[in-house]
Design a protein around this motif. Structure first.
Motif, PDB file in Angstrom:
ATOM      1  N   PHE A   1       0.823  -1.213   0.000  1.00  0.00           N
ATOM      2  CA  PHE A   1       0.000   0.000   0.000  1.00  0.00           C
ATOM      3  C   PHE A   1       0.855   1.261   0.000  1.00  0.00           C
ATOM      4  O   PHE A   1       0.522   2.240  -0.684  1.00  0.00           O
ATOM      5  CB  PHE A   1      -0.950  -0.003   1.194  1.00  0.00           C
ATOM      6  CG  PHE A   1      -2.089  -0.962   1.030  1.00  0.00           C
ATOM      7  CD1 PHE A   1      -2.752  -1.028  -0.192  1.00  0.00           C
ATOM      8  CD2 PHE A   1      -2.485  -1.796   2.051  1.00  0.00           C
ATOM      9  CE1 PHE A   1      -3.804  -1.912  -0.366  1.00  0.00           C
ATOM     10  CE2 PHE A   1      -3.531  -2.686   1.874  1.00  0.00           C
ATOM     11  CZ  PHE A   1      -4.188  -2.750   0.664  1.00  0.00           C
ATOM     12  N   ILE A   2       1.967   1.214   0.739  1.00  0.00           N
ATOM     13  CA  ILE A   2       2.871   2.372   0.722  1.00  0.00           C
ATOM     14  C   ILE A   2       3.400   2.590  -0.696  1.00  0.00           C
ATOM     15  O   ILE A   2       3.449   3.710  -1.209  1.00  0.00           O
ATOM     16  CB  ILE A   2       4.035   2.164   1.720  1.00  0.00           C
ATOM     17  CG1 ILE A   2       3.491   2.225   3.144  1.00  0.00           C
ATOM     18  CG2 ILE A   2       5.108   3.220   1.535  1.00  0.00           C
ATOM     19  CD1 ILE A   2       4.508   1.877   4.186  1.00  0.00           C
ATOM     20  N   GLY A   3       3.774   1.486  -1.338  1.00  0.00           N
ATOM     21  CA  GLY A   3       4.271   1.592  -2.721  1.00  0.00           C
ATOM     22  C   GLY A   3       3.232   2.176  -3.639  1.00  0.00           C
ATOM     23  O   GLY A   3       3.533   3.024  -4.491  1.00  0.00           O
ATOM     24  N   VAL A   4       1.989   1.719  -3.454  1.00  0.00           N
ATOM     25  CA  VAL A   4       0.909   2.245  -4.298  1.00  0.00           C
ATOM     26  C   VAL A   4       0.789   3.747  -4.117  1.00  0.00           C
ATOM     27  O   VAL A   4       0.683   4.513  -5.078  1.00  0.00           O
ATOM     28  CB  VAL A   4      -0.422   1.543  -3.961  1.00  0.00           C
ATOM     29  CG1 VAL A   4      -1.573   2.242  -4.646  1.00  0.00           C
ATOM     30  CG2 VAL A   4      -0.369   0.096  -4.373  1.00  0.00           C
ATOM     31  N   GLY A   5       0.834   4.187  -2.848  1.00  0.00           N
ATOM     32  CA  GLY A   5       0.728   5.621  -2.577  1.00  0.00           C
ATOM     33  C   GLY A   5       1.852   6.391  -3.202  1.00  0.00           C
ATOM     34  O   GLY A   5       1.640   7.454  -3.801  1.00  0.00           O
TER      35      GLY A   5
ATOM     36  N   ALA B   1       0.408   1.801 -10.217  1.00  0.00           N
ATOM     37  CA  ALA B   1      -0.263   1.780  -8.919  1.00  0.00           C
ATOM     38  C   ALA B   1      -1.355   0.723  -8.899  1.00  0.00           C
ATOM     39  O   ALA B   1      -1.481  -0.056  -7.943  1.00  0.00           O
ATOM     40  CB  ALA B   1      -0.837   3.163  -8.617  1.00  0.00           C
ATOM     41  N   LEU B   2      -2.136   0.680  -9.947  1.00  0.00           N
ATOM     42  CA  LEU B   2      -3.219  -0.312 -10.010  1.00  0.00           C
ATOM     43  C   LEU B   2      -2.661  -1.720 -10.007  1.00  0.00           C
ATOM     44  O   LEU B   2      -3.190  -2.619  -9.343  1.00  0.00           O
ATOM     45  CB  LEU B   2      -4.045  -0.090 -11.283  1.00  0.00           C
ATOM     46  CG  LEU B   2      -5.106   1.000 -11.227  1.00  0.00           C
ATOM     47  CD1 LEU B   2      -5.798   1.087 -12.563  1.00  0.00           C
ATOM     48  CD2 LEU B   2      -6.123   0.699 -10.142  1.00  0.00           C
ATOM     49  N   LEU B   3      -1.571  -1.905 -10.779  1.00  0.00           N
ATOM     50  CA  LEU B   3      -0.977  -3.242 -10.832  1.00  0.00           C
ATOM     51  C   LEU B   3      -0.487  -3.658  -9.455  1.00  0.00           C
ATOM     52  O   LEU B   3      -0.703  -4.796  -9.024  1.00  0.00           O
ATOM     53  CB  LEU B   3       0.177  -3.259 -11.838  1.00  0.00           C
ATOM     54  CG  LEU B   3      -0.219  -3.186 -13.309  1.00  0.00           C
ATOM     55  CD1 LEU B   3       1.009  -3.078 -14.171  1.00  0.00           C
ATOM     56  CD2 LEU B   3      -1.027  -4.412 -13.701  1.00  0.00           C
ATOM     57  N   LEU B   4       0.168  -2.714  -8.768  1.00  0.00           N
ATOM     58  CA  LEU B   4       0.642  -3.024  -7.414  1.00  0.00           C
ATOM     59  C   LEU B   4      -0.521  -3.381  -6.503  1.00  0.00           C
ATOM     60  O   LEU B   4      -0.467  -4.331  -5.719  1.00  0.00           O
ATOM     61  CB  LEU B   4       1.374  -1.814  -6.841  1.00  0.00           C
ATOM     62  CG  LEU B   4       2.829  -1.619  -7.234  1.00  0.00           C
ATOM     63  CD1 LEU B   4       3.359  -0.346  -6.594  1.00  0.00           C
ATOM     64  CD2 LEU B   4       3.652  -2.806  -6.766  1.00  0.00           C
TER      65      LEU B   4
END
Lengths: 247, 172, 78
Positions: free
Chosen positions: C11-15, C71-74
């Motif tokens: 989630f941090i990566g997505v952000g 982001a979506l892929l992550l």
């Protein structure tokens, strides 16, 4: 999140699921919601262009002038961006524009399925354009088409580096072409869904997300039209490069 | 969500099992749409647009023609007006000249009449004066004769006349 | 609040990835603003350049959509 109960139970990606219309597994020929909404796209485009223009009136009705507007808009775009000799591809580009435009707009109907939000669909469109344009360039100009990558106006030392960059950007074209459309559609619908989920979760303050969704819907309407326009105009740009590869 | 991703339904766009279905129906759709557009819709709209362009062009040329005609009519009108004005001026001039001539002859006639009447009057005045002088001498002679007769002197008519005439000539 | 640390990292990566879209927003704003200032200086030439405006916006926006896609892929696929 599916097995959590209460709280934010928002599943923004569910709306993109491909489902068989009459149940059962999805094989390559099963009629699915993709089939339904693509058929509706054809119907909508045909209603505008065929039924709307049925009167062939000298002074057009509203539907007819909308059809003429679409025709003139795409025709002028092809002529201005891709050049006069690209007019023979006008029916193809017009078909592309109509498909993307009506798929985007129909997808905005609540509970609709947006066919252009799927990378599979936009990638087929973009790679069709890419392969057609590349093949056309080689057929029309032979090896001279490679001059597109050899920037003759740059200093000689820089040209190989520029050629590599140009080559990469050329092959990135279909990827950005397809992901732009699918991403823009997907993003808008997912955000709308998330906001709608907030409305359910917030209880009494539900009107805040509802207002936000309303504003977002207007923005999405704009984005739907602009993405169709951008998809078509980029096709015209690529077509121009194939027809006139010298910079 | 982790198990969703494992099932490939976390993001339906990446569910490869539906790709063949989507691609198949997309290709069918594109062919149908291309057929409808290129065979029916586009020729129809193109014909309508060409038709309208033709009508507009012919209407504009007709309007051009009408404008030319209107210009001609206006020119003719201006010319007619100029002609009429010149004609009117000419008529006025002629009338003026005629009137002048008439006036001149009238004035001349009047002058002549005045002159004639003046001459006539002068003649009559002269006559009257002559006659009055004659009458004065006559009266004087008769008076002298009468005076002489009354004085008793036998007057000789001839000498009296001569004396009176001499006196009159000297007196007058 | 239970869950594993890998989930949290995801989630941090997505952000972080979603920040990339801000760059695209700056780029699009830049293009539109420069187009407007040019158009106000020479309004007669502006009408012919709107196609270029949209092409530029599309290119700038594409990069933001790439980061959105990552982001979506992550979020959903990794």
């Amino acid at each position: 999140m599916a097995n959590e109960s209460g709280g934010f139970n928002i599943r923004p990606m569910d709306q993109f699921e491909v489902k068989a219309l009459f149940g059962g597994d999805v094989s390559w020929y099963t009629p699915t919601n993709v089939t339904l909404w693509m058929a509706l796209t054809i119907v909508a485009a045909s209603v505008l262009m065929v039924y709307g223009a049925r009167g062939r009136a000298l002074v057009p009705t509203r539907a007819q002038s909308a059809a003429e507007l679409a025709y003139g808009f795409v025709y002028k775009m092809v002529e201005d961006v891709a050049g006069r000799d690209a007019v023979r591809f006008f029916p193809h580009i017009f078909t592309l524009f109509m498909f993307v435009l009506f798929a985007n707009l129909l997808g905005l109907i609540p509970f609709a399925f947006t066919t252009t939000s799927h990378i599979a669909v936009t990638a087929v469109l973009a790679f069709t354009v890419f392969l057609t344009v590349t093949a056309l360039g080689f057929i029309l100009h032979g090896a001279k088409f490679l001059g597109l990558f050899w920037v003759s106006s740059a200093p000689l030392a820089l040209r190989p580096i520029l050629a590599v960059i140009e080559l990469i950007s050329y092959f990135a074209r279909p990827i950005s072409h397809s992901i732009r459309l699918a991403g823009a559609m997907m993003a808008g619908h997912a955000v709308a869904k998330v906001f709608a989920g907030f409305a359910g979760a917030l209880g009494a303050a539900f009107f805040v997300p509802v207002l936000a969704v309303t504003a977002l819907y207007a923005l999405e309407l704009l984005v739907a039209v602009i993405q169709a326009y951008v998809f078509t105009i980029l096709t015209c740009v690529y077509l121009r490069d194939a027809l006139h590869p010298s910079h | 969500m982790a198990e969703d991703a494992a099932n490939g339904v976390g993001m339906p766009q990446l569910d490869l099992s539906t790709f063949s279905n989507q691609i198949f129906w997309l290709i069918v759709t594109l062919f149908v749409l291309y057929y409808v557009m290129s065979r029916i819709a586009l020729p129809r709209v193109a014909a309508v647009l060409a038709d309208r362009r033709g009508t507009i062009t012919s209407d504009i040329s007709a309007a051009e023609e009408y404008k030319l005609k209107a210009q001609e009519a206006e020119d003719a009108y201006h010319k007619a007006r100029a002609d009429a004005r010149a004609e009117a001026n000419r008529i006025v001039e002629a009338a003026k000249a005629e009137m002048q001539a008439q006036l001149d002859t009238e004035i001349a006639k009047a002058d002549a009449e005045i002159a004639a009447r003046t001459a006539e009057s002068e003649r009559r005045i002269r006559d009257i004066r002559d006659r009055s002088i004659e009458m004065v001498s006559e009266v004087s002679k008769d008076t002298a004769k009468e005076i002489l007769t009354s004085f008793g002197a036998k007057a000789d008519a001839r000498s009296v006349n001569a004396a009176v005439e001499a006196r009159l000539k000297g007196g007058l | 609040m239970e869950g594993d640390i890998a989930e949290m990292g995801k989630f941090i990566g997505v952000g972080l990835t979603a920040i990339g879209m801000g760059g695209a927003a700056i780029g699009v704003g830049n293009i539109a603003g420069n187009f407007l200032s040019g158009a106000l200086r020479n309004p007669s030439a502006a009408a012919g350049q709107t196609a270029m405006l949209f092409i530029g916006i599309a290119f700038a926006e594409a990069l933001g959509i790439f980061s959105f896609l990552v982001a979506l892929l992550l979020m959903f696929a990794v």
